[in-house]
Design a protein around this motif. Structure first.
Motif: not given
Length: 127
Positions: A115-116, A112, A108, A78-82
């Motif tokens: 949010e996740i 993130e 940041r 998920e962090l990679s997508k961001r």
């Protein structure tokens, strides 16, 4: 020329440039800066309610910061997508701040992760 020779030659050029940068900045300054960024990160994460697996004494904290989570691989993806690169270890998110990071990077990352956690609470331990 084989691919191995090309790759090895390229790696040695990169290594030489990296060593030059380390010598220019200085090992002590890199350590000081890395420690400053790491301390900022850990304070942000702790204040954000994340459980950290780090030494209590900052003198023994090398910068690798582990966040205890239930599904580390899911969070890595998920962090990679961001656009944020971290790694995982069993039961934890592995964050490795270094002197080239800054407080904006830390902010940041923490935002993130918040949010996740809101989107996927089952991936995290309860606060």
């Amino acid at each position: 020329m084989t691919m191995g020779k090309i790759v090895l030659g390229f790696v040695s050029v990169i290594a030489a440039a990296g060593l030059s940068l380390v010598n220019e900045i200085g090992v002590q300054e890199i350590r000081r800066r890395t420690r400053e960024i790491t301390m900022d990160l850990t304070v942000r994460l702790e204040e954000g309610g994340f459980q950290l697996r780090i030494p209590k004494d900052p003198d023994y904290h090398a910068s690798i910061t582990m966040v205890d989570v239930l599904l580390p691989q899911s969070i890595v993806m998920e962090l990679s997508k961001r656009g944020i690169t971290v790694d995982s270890r069993p039961g934890g998110e592995r964050i490795s701040p270094y002197f080239y990071n800054n407080k904006t990077d830390n902010e940041r990352l923490e935002t993130e992760l918040q949010e996740i956690r809101e989107q996927f609470p089952a991936w995290f331990y309860e606060r």
